[in-house]
Motif scaffolding. Structure first.
Motif, PDB file in Angstrom:
ATOM      1  N   PHE A 154      -9.796   7.257 -46.396  1.00 39.53           N
ATOM      2  CA  PHE A 154     -10.762   6.991 -47.439  1.00 39.53           C
ATOM      3  C   PHE A 154     -12.154   7.151 -46.845  1.00 39.53           C
ATOM      4  O   PHE A 154     -12.472   6.536 -45.844  1.00 39.53           O
ATOM      5  CB  PHE A 154     -10.596   5.573 -47.988  1.00 39.53           C
ATOM      6  N   VAL A 155     -12.973   7.995 -47.459  1.00 37.35           N
ATOM      7  CA  VAL A 155     -14.299   8.253 -46.911  1.00 37.35           C
ATOM      8  C   VAL A 155     -15.366   7.889 -47.928  1.00 37.35           C
ATOM      9  O   VAL A 155     -15.125   7.829 -49.132  1.00 37.35           O
ATOM     10  CB  VAL A 155     -14.469   9.733 -46.482  1.00 37.35           C
ATOM     11  N   SER A 156     -16.569   7.659 -47.414  1.00 37.27           N
ATOM     12  CA  SER A 156     -17.699   7.332 -48.270  1.00 37.27           C
ATOM     13  C   SER A 156     -18.161   8.587 -48.996  1.00 37.27           C
ATOM     14  O   SER A 156     -17.656   9.684 -48.783  1.00 37.27           O
ATOM     15  CB  SER A 156     -18.843   6.759 -47.428  1.00 37.27           C
ATOM     16  N   HIS A 157     -19.154   8.440 -49.826  1.00 31.41           N
ATOM     17  CA  HIS A 157     -19.697   9.575 -50.571  1.00 31.41           C
ATOM     18  C   HIS A 157     -20.887  10.218 -49.854  1.00 31.41           C
ATOM     19  O   HIS A 157     -21.575  11.051 -50.425  1.00 31.41           O
ATOM     20  CB  HIS A 157     -20.102   9.133 -51.975  1.00 31.41           C
ATOM     21  N   ARG A 158     -21.134   9.818 -48.630  1.00 30.97           N
ATOM     22  CA  ARG A 158     -22.263  10.397 -47.884  1.00 30.97           C
ATOM     23  C   ARG A 158     -21.943  10.444 -46.395  1.00 30.97           C
ATOM     24  O   ARG A 158     -21.046   9.782 -45.895  1.00 30.97           O
ATOM     25  CB  ARG A 158     -23.522   9.588 -48.136  1.00 30.97           C
ATOM     26  N   ASP A 170     -13.535  17.725 -42.273  1.00 27.33           N
ATOM     27  CA  ASP A 170     -13.824  18.731 -43.299  1.00 27.33           C
ATOM     28  C   ASP A 170     -15.167  18.513 -43.984  1.00 27.33           C
ATOM     29  O   ASP A 170     -15.904  19.464 -44.232  1.00 27.33           O
ATOM     30  CB  ASP A 170     -12.712  18.770 -44.347  1.00 27.33           C
ATOM     31  N   THR A 171     -15.478  17.266 -44.324  1.00 25.19           N
ATOM     32  CA  THR A 171     -16.687  16.979 -45.106  1.00 25.19           C
ATOM     33  C   THR A 171     -17.820  16.381 -44.287  1.00 25.19           C
ATOM     34  O   THR A 171     -18.966  16.426 -44.697  1.00 25.19           O
ATOM     35  CB  THR A 171     -16.369  15.996 -46.244  1.00 25.19           C
ATOM     36  N   GLY A 172     -17.483  15.745 -43.146  1.00 27.72           N
ATOM     37  CA  GLY A 172     -18.497  15.064 -42.355  1.00 27.72           C
ATOM     38  C   GLY A 172     -18.821  13.677 -42.884  1.00 27.72           C
ATOM     39  O   GLY A 172     -19.704  12.999 -42.371  1.00 27.72           O
ATOM     40  N   PHE A 173     -18.108  13.236 -43.923  1.00 30.02           N
ATOM     41  CA  PHE A 173     -18.343  11.909 -44.492  1.00 30.02           C
ATOM     42  C   PHE A 173     -17.726  10.847 -43.595  1.00 30.02           C
ATOM     43  O   PHE A 173     -16.707  11.079 -42.938  1.00 30.02           O
ATOM     44  CB  PHE A 173     -17.753  11.791 -45.895  1.00 30.02           C
ATOM     45  N   ALA A 174     -18.337   9.662 -43.598  1.00 29.50           N
ATOM     46  CA  ALA A 174     -17.853   8.561 -42.769  1.00 29.50           C
ATOM     47  C   ALA A 174     -16.663   7.875 -43.427  1.00 29.50           C
ATOM     48  O   ALA A 174     -16.559   7.800 -44.648  1.00 29.50           O
ATOM     49  CB  ALA A 174     -18.968   7.550 -42.547  1.00 29.50           C
ATOM     50  N   ARG A 175     -15.778   7.353 -42.587  1.00 30.03           N
ATOM     51  CA  ARG A 175     -14.614   6.602 -43.059  1.00 30.03           C
ATOM     52  C   ARG A 175     -15.064   5.252 -43.611  1.00 30.03           C
ATOM     53  O   ARG A 175     -15.951   4.612 -43.068  1.00 30.03           O
ATOM     54  CB  ARG A 175     -13.662   6.378 -41.892  1.00 30.03           C
ATOM     55  N   LEU A 176     -14.431   4.833 -44.683  1.00 31.34           N
ATOM     56  CA  LEU A 176     -14.687   3.496 -45.218  1.00 31.34           C
ATOM     57  C   LEU A 176     -13.967   2.464 -44.362  1.00 31.34           C
ATOM     58  O   LEU A 176     -12.893   2.733 -43.827  1.00 31.34           O
ATOM     59  CB  LEU A 176     -14.162   3.373 -46.653  1.00 31.34           C
ATOM     60  N   SER A 177     -14.530   1.296 -44.276  1.00 29.43           N
ATOM     61  CA  SER A 177     -13.821   0.210 -43.604  1.00 29.43           C
ATOM     62  C   SER A 177     -12.640  -0.195 -44.480  1.00 29.43           C
ATOM     63  O   SER A 177     -12.592   0.118 -45.676  1.00 29.43           O
ATOM     64  CB  SER A 177     -14.741  -0.988 -43.399  1.00 29.43           C
ATOM     65  N   GLY A 234     -11.933  -3.108 -45.598  1.00 24.60           N
ATOM     66  CA  GLY A 234     -12.428  -3.990 -46.655  1.00 24.60           C
ATOM     67  C   GLY A 234     -13.081  -3.222 -47.798  1.00 24.60           C
ATOM     68  O   GLY A 234     -12.875  -3.536 -48.972  1.00 24.60           O
ATOM     69  N   GLN A 235     -13.873  -2.202 -47.460  1.00 26.59           N
ATOM     70  CA  GLN A 235     -14.522  -1.393 -48.491  1.00 26.59           C
ATOM     71  C   GLN A 235     -13.490  -0.631 -49.314  1.00 26.59           C
ATOM     72  O   GLN A 235     -13.573  -0.586 -50.544  1.00 26.59           O
ATOM     73  CB  GLN A 235     -15.496  -0.403 -47.853  1.00 26.59           C
ATOM     74  N   ALA A 236     -12.532  -0.023 -48.644  1.00 23.36           N
ATOM     75  CA  ALA A 236     -11.494   0.736 -49.346  1.00 23.36           C
ATOM     76  C   ALA A 236     -10.657  -0.182 -50.228  1.00 23.36           C
ATOM     77  O   ALA A 236     -10.338   0.167 -51.371  1.00 23.36           O
ATOM     78  CB  ALA A 236     -10.606   1.470 -48.345  1.00 23.36           C
ATOM     79  N   ARG A 237     -10.318  -1.358 -49.725  1.00 24.64           N
ATOM     80  CA  ARG A 237      -9.530  -2.317 -50.501  1.00 24.64           C
ATOM     81  C   ARG A 237     -10.285  -2.745 -51.760  1.00 24.64           C
ATOM     82  O   ARG A 237      -9.721  -2.786 -52.850  1.00 24.64           O
ATOM     83  CB  ARG A 237      -9.185  -3.526 -49.640  1.00 24.64           C
ATOM     84  N   ALA A 238     -11.567  -3.038 -51.619  1.00 24.42           N
ATOM     85  CA  ALA A 238     -12.368  -3.473 -52.762  1.00 24.42           C
ATOM     86  C   ALA A 238     -12.497  -2.364 -53.810  1.00 24.42           C
ATOM     87  O   ALA A 238     -12.367  -2.622 -55.016  1.00 24.42           O
ATOM     88  CB  ALA A 238     -13.747  -3.925 -52.293  1.00 24.42           C
ATOM     89  N   LEU A 239     -12.735  -1.130 -53.370  1.00 27.38           N
ATOM     90  CA  LEU A 239     -12.856  -0.018 -54.316  1.00 27.38           C
ATOM     91  C   LEU A 239     -11.546   0.256 -55.046  1.00 27.38           C
ATOM     92  O   LEU A 239     -11.533   0.491 -56.253  1.00 27.38           O
ATOM     93  CB  LEU A 239     -13.310   1.245 -53.588  1.00 27.38           C
ATOM     94  N   LEU A 240     -10.445   0.235 -54.317  1.00 29.58           N
ATOM     95  CA  LEU A 240      -9.146   0.469 -54.941  1.00 29.58           C
ATOM     96  C   LEU A 240      -8.842  -0.611 -55.971  1.00 29.58           C
ATOM     97  O   LEU A 240      -8.406  -0.319 -57.084  1.00 29.58           O
ATOM     98  CB  LEU A 240      -8.039   0.523 -53.880  1.00 29.58           C
ATOM     99  N   ASP A 241      -9.099  -1.854 -55.630  1.00 30.52           N
ATOM    100  CA  ASP A 241      -8.871  -2.950 -56.575  1.00 30.52           C
ATOM    101  C   ASP A 241      -9.776  -2.808 -57.792  1.00 30.52           C
ATOM    102  O   ASP A 241      -9.342  -2.961 -58.929  1.00 30.52           O
ATOM    103  CB  ASP A 241      -9.100  -4.303 -55.897  1.00 30.52           C
ATOM    104  N   GLU A 242     -11.037  -2.480 -57.543  1.00 28.07           N
ATOM    105  CA  GLU A 242     -12.010  -2.357 -58.640  1.00 28.07           C
ATOM    106  C   GLU A 242     -11.590  -1.292 -59.648  1.00 28.07           C
ATOM    107  O   GLU A 242     -11.722  -1.479 -60.856  1.00 28.07           O
ATOM    108  CB  GLU A 242     -13.376  -2.006 -58.059  1.00 28.07           C
ATOM    109  N   HIS A 243     -11.065  -0.187 -59.166  1.00 28.05           N
ATOM    110  CA  HIS A 243     -10.738   0.927 -60.054  1.00 28.05           C
ATOM    111  C   HIS A 243      -9.321   0.897 -60.605  1.00 28.05           C
ATOM    112  O   HIS A 243      -8.972   1.738 -61.434  1.00 28.05           O
ATOM    113  CB  HIS A 243     -10.999   2.252 -59.334  1.00 28.05           C
ATOM    114  N   THR A 244      -8.506  -0.058 -60.164  1.00 24.55           N
ATOM    115  CA  THR A 244      -7.139  -0.142 -60.684  1.00 24.55           C
ATOM    116  C   THR A 244      -6.827  -1.494 -61.312  1.00 24.55           C
ATOM    117  O   THR A 244      -5.714  -1.696 -61.802  1.00 24.55           O
ATOM    118  CB  THR A 244      -6.102   0.140 -59.572  1.00 24.55           C
ATOM    119  N   ALA A 245      -7.791  -2.417 -61.298  1.00 21.07           N
ATOM    120  CA  ALA A 245      -7.561  -3.761 -61.845  1.00 21.07           C
ATOM    121  C   ALA A 245      -7.281  -3.681 -63.340  1.00 21.07           C
ATOM    122  O   ALA A 245      -7.923  -2.930 -64.071  1.00 21.07           O
ATOM    123  CB  ALA A 245      -8.765  -4.649 -61.575  1.00 21.07           C
ATOM    124  N   VAL A 246      -6.298  -4.455 -63.785  1.00 26.25           N
ATOM    125  CA  VAL A 246      -5.949  -4.480 -65.203  1.00 26.25           C
ATOM    126  C   VAL A 246      -6.348  -5.796 -65.875  1.00 26.25           C
ATOM    127  O   VAL A 246      -6.609  -5.821 -67.062  1.00 26.25           O
ATOM    128  CB  VAL A 246      -4.441  -4.219 -65.414  1.00 26.25           C
TER     129      VAL A 246
END
Length: 110
Positions: free
Chosen positions: A2-6, A22-29, A31-43
């Motif tokens: 999981f990488v950041s957008h910059r 491939d993109t040069g983007f930094a890896r998400l921590s 915690g960041q990846a977990r929070a984003l995944l939860d945010e976008h899949t929470a029901v």
């Protein structure tokens, strides 16, 4: 990964392991990846979405289906006990069918 957008800023020192080749983007921590995944899949609000830990079985399953030994799976996952690795190894129905076909009369595959 999981990488950041910059890309990392000029003053930020980042290990090559933490940058997508491939993109040069930094890896998400984690915690960041977990929070984003939860945010976008929470029901039903925060904390009800998918969990990153659910994806842990995939690499071990693919390696196991390709013939990696239990010891190699333990080394890859850094588990000390075989029963802990077995929890993450979930072979697909296709892999089970292929293995079962080895028992066919004459040893031929279907």
């Amino acid at each position: 990964m999981f990488v950041s957008h910059r890309r990392p800023g000029p003053g930020k020192v980042v290990s090559p392991r933490d940058v997508c080749p491939d993109t040069g983007f930094a890896r998400l921590s984690y915690g960041q990846a977990r929070a984003l995944l939860d945010e976008h899949t929470a029901v039903r609000g925060p904390g009800t979405g998918w969990d990153l830990h659910e994806y842990r079985h995939s690499p071990l399953t693919h390696l196991g289906e390709q013939g990696a030994s239990l010891l190699m799976l333990m080394a890859k996952s850094r588990h000390k006990k075989p029963e802990n690795v077995r929890r993450y190894f979930k072979p697909s129905p296709e892999a089970i069918a292929e293995l079962t076909s080895l028992l066919a009369p004459g040893g031929s595959r279907r």
